[in-house]
Design a protein around this motif. Sequence first.
Motif, PDB file in Angstrom:
ATOM      1  N   SER A  62       0.832  -1.201   0.000  1.00 21.37           N
ATOM      2  CA  SER A  62       0.000   0.000   0.000  1.00 21.37           C
ATOM      3  C   SER A  62       0.868   1.254   0.000  1.00 21.37           C
ATOM      4  CB  SER A  62      -0.921   0.004   1.233  1.00 21.37           C
ATOM      5  OG  SER A  62      -1.852  -1.056   1.170  1.00 21.37           O
ATOM      6  N   GLN A  84       2.299   1.724  -3.559  1.00 18.13           N
ATOM      7  CA  GLN A  84       1.311   2.214  -4.515  1.00 18.13           C
ATOM      8  C   GLN A  84       1.000   3.687  -4.276  1.00 18.13           C
ATOM      9  OE1 GLN A  84      -1.830  -0.621  -3.794  1.00 18.13           O
ATOM     10  NE2 GLN A  84      -1.018  -2.104  -5.286  1.00 18.13           N
ATOM     11  N   ARG A  85       0.903   4.060  -3.008  1.00 20.30           N
ATOM     12  CA  ARG A  85       0.605   5.455  -2.651  1.00 20.30           C
ATOM     13  C   ARG A  85       1.718   6.390  -3.121  1.00 20.30           C
ATOM     14  NH1 ARG A  85      -0.358   4.278   2.246  1.00 20.30           N
ATOM     15  NH2 ARG A  85       1.669   4.767   3.182  1.00 20.30           N
ATOM     16  N   ALA A  87       4.299   5.644  -5.378  1.00 20.39           N
ATOM     17  CA  ALA A  87       4.580   5.528  -6.806  1.00 20.39           C
ATOM     18  C   ALA A  87       3.616   6.372  -7.642  1.00 20.39           C
ATOM     19  CB  ALA A  87       4.509   4.067  -7.251  1.00 20.39           C
ATOM     20  N   ARG A  88       2.374   6.504  -7.187  1.00 24.06           N
ATOM     21  CA  ARG A  88       1.398   7.313  -7.912  1.00 24.06           C
ATOM     22  C   ARG A  88       1.832   8.774  -8.017  1.00 24.06           C
ATOM     23  NH1 ARG A  88      -2.725   4.131  -5.327  1.00 24.06           N
ATOM     24  NH2 ARG A  88      -2.813   5.629  -3.614  1.00 24.06           N
ATOM     25  N   ARG A  89       2.635   9.221  -7.052  1.00 24.22           N
ATOM     26  CA  ARG A  89       3.102  10.607  -7.068  1.00 24.22           C
ATOM     27  C   ARG A  89       4.505  10.742  -7.658  1.00 24.22           C
ATOM     28  NH1 ARG A  89       1.835  12.506  -0.973  1.00 24.22           N
ATOM     29  NH2 ARG A  89       3.200  14.230  -1.606  1.00 24.22           N
ATOM     30  N   ALA A 134       6.102   8.703  -9.872  1.00 22.75           N
ATOM     31  CA  ALA A 134       6.209   8.388 -11.307  1.00 22.75           C
ATOM     32  C   ALA A 134       5.925   9.613 -12.190  1.00 22.75           C
ATOM     33  CB  ALA A 134       5.294   7.219 -11.668  1.00 22.75           C
ATOM     34  N   PRO A 135       4.833  10.338 -11.982  1.00 23.58           N
ATOM     35  CA  PRO A 135       4.607  11.525 -12.822  1.00 23.58           C
ATOM     36  C   PRO A 135       5.600  12.641 -12.549  1.00 23.58           C
ATOM     37  CG  PRO A 135       2.863  11.306 -11.172  1.00 23.58           C
ATOM     38  CD  PRO A 135       3.659  10.049 -11.136  1.00 23.58           C
ATOM     39  N   ASP A 138       6.779   7.300   4.053  1.00 23.52           N
ATOM     40  CA  ASP A 138       6.596   7.452   2.613  1.00 23.52           C
ATOM     41  C   ASP A 138       7.770   8.211   2.001  1.00 23.52           C
ATOM     42  OD1 ASP A 138       4.192   6.238   3.125  1.00 23.52           O
ATOM     43  OD2 ASP A 138       2.959   7.806   2.208  1.00 23.52           O
TER      44      ASP A 138
END
Length: 273
Positions: A59, A62-63, A65-67, A69-70, A127
């Motif tokens: 979790s 995923q939390r 990587a969503r930020r 990566a872009p 994080d």
Amino acid sequence: MNFRNALLLSLMIPLLAACGTSFSIPQVGEGDTETATKMFAAARAEPVSVSLSQSAAQSRFQRVARRVAPAGKKVCEAATADREDFNCSVDVGIDTKMKERNAYFTHVNGDPVIRISMPLLMDTQSDDEVAFVLSHEFGHLIGRHIEKQEQQAVAGALIMGALAAYANANAAAAGQYYDPNAVSRNVEIGAALGSIAYSQTYELESDTLGTYIAKTAGYDPVKGAQYFARPEDVRTEAGNLSFWGTHPPDEKRLATVLATMREIEAGGGLQQK
């Protein structure tokens, strides 16, 4: 300079010119080093934390990587705008088979890939730490480190092979013994030595780039870089260099992050060489 040396030099110059960092690594001040040393001492003095469960680690990944990566793609596209067809779309995922705490950047079928191991994710305390590790790996893409290490391996092989061939030719001309396997052996040694040249400088460049990416993604790069205060053997059970063994001393890494943050806070940006 004789013909052989001139030829050797003509081979070396274009290959070695592509080596080294593409971006300026900030000058580390005495204050950065002192602060980094104190921060690492404090981090190492903290009690061992409880590892995350696999589900909690996934979790967190995923939390983050969503930020990241872009943000990594944004920094990559800006930094490589002068390079046509440079692929900044990275496949970021978890390497579920790796048993060591590690992360890496590579290419699969020509496409950029970043992987982080589950043991490393389970060991993180925030994080920010995951964000910095992923951002650091993005730095290897932007710095073109795999490409440069391949070029360095070629340069090293050519240089060592040419030197061995020259020595053998001189020995044969003088009627002396020469080693028929010297050239192939030196080519292998040269390639190995060439591939690790600049390796720790590349890591510091990735830390610099990673600081910009993590900050762009909204994370604290300084808190994230404290992950490297974790003690770890430099070699895995298989004898391979671990994530720690291929990187510069911890305090130097955090000092570089601190220096980069000073530049960001002063309104500075990435400086290409």
